[in-house]
Structure formats: C-alpha cells, structure tokens
Design a protein around this motif. Structure first.
Motif, short mmCIF file in Angstrom:
data_model
loop_
_atom_site.label_atom_id
_atom_site.label_comp_id
_atom_site.label_asym_id
_atom_site.label_seq_id
_atom_site.Cartn_x
_atom_site.Cartn_y
_atom_site.Cartn_z
N PHE A 130 0.80 -1.22 0.00
CA PHE A 130 0.00 0.00 0.00
C PHE A 130 0.84 1.27 0.00
N CYS A 131 2.10 1.15 0.39
CA CYS A 131 2.91 2.36 0.58
C CYS A 131 4.21 2.28 -0.22
N ASP A 132 4.76 3.45 -0.44
CA ASP A 132 6.09 3.57 -1.04
C ASP A 132 7.09 3.54 0.11
N LEU A 133 7.75 2.39 0.31
CA LEU A 133 8.57 2.17 1.49
C LEU A 133 10.05 2.38 1.18
N TYR A 134 10.72 3.08 2.09
CA TYR A 134 12.17 3.29 2.01
C TYR A 134 12.79 2.82 3.33
N LEU A 135 13.81 1.98 3.22
CA LEU A 135 14.56 1.53 4.39
C LEU A 135 15.90 2.27 4.44
N MET A 136 16.36 2.57 5.63
CA MET A 136 17.62 3.32 5.76
C MET A 136 18.32 2.92 7.05
N GLU A 137 19.66 2.99 7.00
CA GLU A 137 20.44 2.62 8.18
C GLU A 137 21.85 3.18 8.10
N ARG A 138 22.40 3.46 9.27
CA ARG A 138 23.80 3.87 9.38
C ARG A 138 24.68 2.63 9.47
N VAL A 139 25.68 2.57 8.63
CA VAL A 139 26.59 1.43 8.59
C VAL A 139 28.03 1.91 8.75
N ILE A 140 28.88 0.97 9.14
CA ILE A 140 30.29 1.29 9.36
C ILE A 140 31.11 1.04 8.09
N ASP A 141 30.78 -0.01 7.34
CA ASP A 141 31.56 -0.36 6.16
C ASP A 141 30.65 -0.96 5.09
N ASP A 142 31.27 -1.30 3.96
CA ASP A 142 30.52 -1.88 2.85
C ASP A 142 30.05 -3.30 3.16
N ASP A 170 17.13 -0.39 -4.58
CA ASP A 170 17.45 1.04 -4.68
C ASP A 170 16.78 1.86 -3.59
N LYS A 171 15.77 1.27 -2.93
CA LYS A 171 15.09 2.00 -1.86
C LYS A 171 15.62 1.62 -0.49
N VAL A 172 16.75 0.94 -0.45
CA VAL A 172 17.45 0.67 0.81
C VAL A 172 18.65 1.61 0.85
#
Length: 279
Positions: free
Chosen positions: A174-186, A210-212
């Motif tokens: 139902f939604c346009d979802l974007y996930l995000m997070e702070r990371v230390i390395d690749d 692409d939405k992560v």
C-alpha cells in the motif's frame, strides 16, 4: 399391556350373556307361576312376582344404558437419576420433546451467533487503518526489521525478524517504502541486503534494492527523511524522532520503554508488529 377398549367390550359381552341366561330362567319361572290358579295365590307369591318384575326392569335398563369408559389417570413419573440417564443414553429417540426442542433452539442460536460474530479485519486493513492511508513510509532497519541493534553487529551478520515479515510485506503493498540505516563499512551493507533478499522482501513485496539507503551518521538518516518527506517515519532513536516531529506528519518510536513526553503526532510501541496488533 392390554387395550382398555377391548377389555371393556369383553366385559360387556359377558354381562349380556349372563343377563340372557337370567332372563330365560325368569321366563320359565313366570310361566310356572302363571299356570297356578289365581285362587291359590297367597301374599307371599304375589310379593315374589312383584320382585321378579322389578328385577327384570332393572336388568333391562342396565343392559340398555351405555357403558362409560373409565377415566385414565395420568401416571406419575418419579425422577430417577440412574435409570433415566441409562435410558437416555441407550435410546436417544425416547428423549422428551422439551429436551429435543431446547437442543434444537441451542443449535439454532449457535448458528445465529456464528453468523453475526464480528469479522476479524485482515492484516492489510489494519495496516492501512493504522497508517491513516499514508502513501509514503521511511523506516530504520536496526531494531525494527533486523534482530541486531547496533552497526557493529551488522558487520558480522544481519538477521530479519520473522515476526515482522507479514507487516513489512503489507506495508509495501500500500505504501512507497524506504529503508535506511547507518553502517560502518561496505560489508555491513552487503549483509543487510542479503538478509532482506533471503527473507523474500525484494521478491514478495514491492521493495527494491534502490530503496534501501545507507549513511555513515545519524544526521545522515535525518537528512534522508526530510528529503523524502514521508507520511510516516519509523525509528528507534528518540532524538531523531523529536527533531523530525515538526516536519513529518506521523512518526512511530519503536522502544521497549514508553517515553514520558512525546509530540501529538508521535506514537510509541515495543515493536513494529506489536503496533499493528500481530503479537
């Protein structure tokens, strides 16, 4: 048990037979009496003749009067616990009509109750209702979708919570979802993407890689949210939630401890699945 009507008929026939024999005997006696000369009659003979006449009249009336059948008295049923229970179990067809009707009423009432029982809403309906028809959602990964709770843990592995999968997939419908997070390395980025892919989020839901989004600081996640301008943002950091309260319509703070003071547009819950009633 003999039929009362048949026994009554046999008794009446027997009485008629006896009366016929008595009538024959009386007729013979009358003929003998009338053969005697009237001059030889004495008072005792006259009394005997009068008695015979009365007996004949009474017998005739008794035979002609209709027999009234005796009234049947209802049998008293004494309550017996053991015998009634055995009879009821051995022959269910002998159950009283009241018991049968009450059991039928109970079954009918159960059908009515099941028919009018409130229907439990589907998870998709709950998600849409909780999100107030919001069309764009941003969500942090750590502590919300992943079992891990720190960027250091993601350097080794990333594990998607099994309890959050259904809710997450419904949100992507139902939604346009974007996930995000702070990371230390690749390596941490690879672990997160691999965990999401193994959980089937990219194939079953509407989420694409692409939405992560990944960043190196907490302020970077704040910038992502403000740029995307979602209807909802989901996070575990109370400071970020407080900073975004002025810019984002609704927010969900995922925390085991309920904050004392929050803005009117900020909700709190121990987990994402708990907020949507999946726990």
């Amino acid at each position: 048990m003999a039929d009362p009507s048949s026994s009554l008929s046999s008794s009446k026939d027997e009485l008629i037979h006896v009366m016929k024999r008595l009538g024959t005997y009386l007729a013979l006696k009358m003929s003998n009496l009338f053969s005697i000369s009237l001059q030889k009659l004495d008072p005792r003979s006259v009394g005997a003749i009068a008695g015979l006449a009365v007996a004949i009249i009474f017998t005739y009336r008794l035979i002609r009067s209709p027999a009234v059948p005796p009234r049947r008295q209802p049998k008293r049923q004494t309550p017996t616990t053991s015998s009634s229970a055995i009879n009821t179990q051995s022959n269910p067809t002998l159950m009283p009509s009241g018991v049968c009707s009450s059991s039928e009423d109970l079954r009918a009432q159960n059908v009515v109750d099941e028919f009018f029982q409130p229907v439990k809403p589907m998870l998709g309906q709950i998600v849409r209702q909780k999100l107030s028809e919001g069309r764009k959602v941003t969500c942090r990964v750590l502590g919300v979708i992943l079992e891990e709770s720190s960027p250091e843990e993601m350097q080794k592995q990333a594990t998607v919570k099994s309890s959050v999968l259904d809710v997450l997939l419904e949100i992507t419908k139902f939604c346009d979802l974007y996930l995000m997070e702070r990371v230390i390395d690749d390596e941490s980025e690879k672990n997160v993407l691999l965990a999401l892919e193994n959980a089937g989020i990219f194939t079953s839901g509407g989420l694409v890689k692409d939405k992560v989004l990944f960043c190196s600081t907490e302020n970077g996640r704040t910038s992502f949210v403000r740029q995307l301008e979602p209807d909802w943002h989901i996070d575990t950091n109370p400071e970020i939630v407080s900073q975004l309260a002025r810019f984002i319509k609704y927010q969900l703070l995922v925390s085991p401890i309920r904050p004392e003071r929050t803005a009117a547009n900020v909700f709190s819950s121990p987990s994402l699945e708990h907020f949507f009633g999946c726990v």
